[in-house]
Scaffold this motif. Sequence first.
Motif, PDB file in Angstrom:
ATOM      1  N   GLU A 182      34.274 -80.825 -12.319  1.00 63.52           N
ATOM      2  CA  GLU A 182      33.181 -79.927 -11.942  1.00 63.52           C
ATOM      3  C   GLU A 182      33.341 -79.468 -10.485  1.00 63.52           C
ATOM      4  O   GLU A 182      33.146 -78.303 -10.163  1.00 63.52           O
ATOM      5  N   GLN A 186      33.743 -75.646  -9.241  1.00 69.52           N
ATOM      6  CA  GLN A 186      32.758 -75.044  -8.326  1.00 69.52           C
ATOM      7  C   GLN A 186      33.435 -74.553  -7.058  1.00 69.52           C
ATOM      8  O   GLN A 186      33.074 -73.511  -6.509  1.00 69.52           O
ATOM      9  N   ASN A 190      33.356 -70.796  -5.854  1.00 68.48           N
ATOM     10  CA  ASN A 190      32.836 -70.533  -4.516  1.00 68.48           C
ATOM     11  C   ASN A 190      33.836 -69.725  -3.687  1.00 68.48           C
ATOM     12  O   ASN A 190      33.487 -68.715  -3.076  1.00 68.48           O
ATOM     13  N   VAL A 242      30.832 -72.399 -15.719  1.00 61.77           N
ATOM     14  CA  VAL A 242      31.574 -71.715 -14.657  1.00 61.77           C
ATOM     15  C   VAL A 242      32.036 -70.343 -15.152  1.00 61.77           C
ATOM     16  O   VAL A 242      32.006 -69.353 -14.403  1.00 61.77           O
TER      17      VAL A 242
ATOM     18  N   GLU B  62      24.943 -77.318  -6.825  1.00 64.12           N
ATOM     19  CA  GLU B  62      25.468 -76.779  -8.088  1.00 64.12           C
ATOM     20  C   GLU B  62      25.145 -75.299  -8.217  1.00 64.12           C
ATOM     21  O   GLU B  62      24.146 -74.821  -7.714  1.00 64.12           O
ATOM     22  N   TRP B  63      25.990 -74.638  -8.944  1.00 63.06           N
ATOM     23  CA  TRP B  63      25.800 -73.197  -9.163  1.00 63.06           C
ATOM     24  C   TRP B  63      25.106 -72.928 -10.492  1.00 63.06           C
ATOM     25  O   TRP B  63      24.583 -71.854 -10.709  1.00 63.06           O
TER      26      TRP B  63
END
Lengths: 252, 176
Positions: A182, A186, A190, A242, B62-63
Motif C-alpha cells: 500500500e 501511495q 503521490n 489506487v 491515505e488517499w
Amino acid sequence: MSRSIEQVLEQCLDEVTRTGDIETALRRHPQYAEELGPLLEAAIALRQHYAEVPLPPRRLAAGRARMLVEAVHQDSQDVQTPIHRQSRRLVLAVQVIGVLLLIITTLAVASGGVVSAANESLPSDVLYPVKLSVEEVQLALAPTPGSQVDMALRFAAIRSAEVRSMAQSGLPVPDTTLERLEWYLQYALNRASTAQDQADTLLLLVAKQTDAEMWLLDQAEETTPPWTRFRIQQARQIYHQVYDAALEEIDR
Amino acid sequence: MADENDLLKRAQAYDREALAELYDKYAPLIYAYLYRRVSDVQVAEDLTSDVFVRMLRAIRTEWFWHTSFRAWLYRIAHNLAVDHFRRSGSSKEVRLGEYLSDGLNDPEDVLERKLERERLHAAIARLTPEQQQVLSLRFGERLTAREVAEIMGKSVGAVEALQHRALVALRRILKD
C-alpha cells in the motif's frame, strides 16, 4: 443485446426493493420467471432479516469519546511536526547512508551473492530484511519523478508477487507485506500526481500497472486455498483503490 | 448540516466538531454492518469504535477516502471483521436475537418468527464470507451494485454475478 441472468436479477431486485411487487417484475422477464421468483423471495426475506439490528449496548457513546480522545492525542503529536519532521528526515538520511554502506560492504565481501539471494526471499526468510533495505536505498536514490514512480510500482509488484506466492501456498501473509504494498502504491500515486507536466503520463502508467496486477491477483485467487484467499482480495482491493484514484486524478 | 467535503477537510485537521458529526452520521451504519457480519452486539460496537480510530489514524496519510469516504469506512470495517474472524477462528458464529424485541404478544408468533430467523441466519452462515458480504451490503446496507463494487474492489458485473451465486446458494441451503 441479450442480458445475462445476473443483470436481469439486478434489474428485478432494484424494482422489487422499490415496489415490493415480485409478480410485476417477473412478468417483464417471463423466460426467467421460474428461476428468479425464488431468488427475489429470498432477497425480500433477507431485507427483513437484516433490518433487525439491536441497539448497541453503550449506544456508541464510548466509541465516540474514544475517537475524540485519540484526535487530541494525534493532534498534540503533530504540533511538534516541523522540528519532528526535520529530525525524522535526518534520522532517515543517516539510516539510508548506513544501509548504503552496509550494502556496499556486503557487496564487496560477498560479491553480490547475499543480495542476489535476498532478491528471491519471502517475508518469512532470514534475508528478507536485506531485500527491503536494498529497495529503500534504490528508491531514495531515484533521481526523477518518473524513475521514482516506476521503481515504486516495481517494488509494489514484488510485494504483490510475495502475497500471491505465500497465499497460494496456504502460508500466512504478514500484515506488513500488505502495508508495504500500500505504501509503495501511495508513493507512486503521490509522485505521479505532483509531477507537473509529466503527471498525466505517470498517472496513466500507475493505472496501467495496477490494472495488470489486478488481473494477476484475480488469476491467483482461483488457485488460492480459502483460508488465505482474503489476503489476495485485500491486495486486489488496494490496487483497485489506487487504480480508481489514478483515473480520478487524470480526470481533474 | 455542513457539506461533507468541508467536514472531511476539517476532520483531516482533527477538528473535534467535524469528527463528532462524521461519527454520528456513519457510526450507526458501520455498527449495523458489523452486527450483521459478527452477530454479536458487544463485538460489533467494539469493532465500530476500532473503525473510527483507524480512520482517524489514516485520514491524513491515505488517499483512498477521496473517492468515497463511506466506501472507505466500509472497507475498514470489512477488514476488521475479517481480522476478528481470524482471531476467533470462526466466521460461522450464530448467536441470535437475545437483544431483539419482536413487538408481538402471541408466544406462538414470537416462537415462529424466532425459528424462521434462526433458520435464515444459519443458512447465511453457511455461505462463503464473500457471499455473506455481498448480501449484507446489498440487502442490509441497501447499497447499489455500483457502491458494493466500489467497497469490494470488484467490477459491477462481478458483484452481480456474486450476488446471483449467493442467492442461489442461499435458496438451495434453505430448501435442504
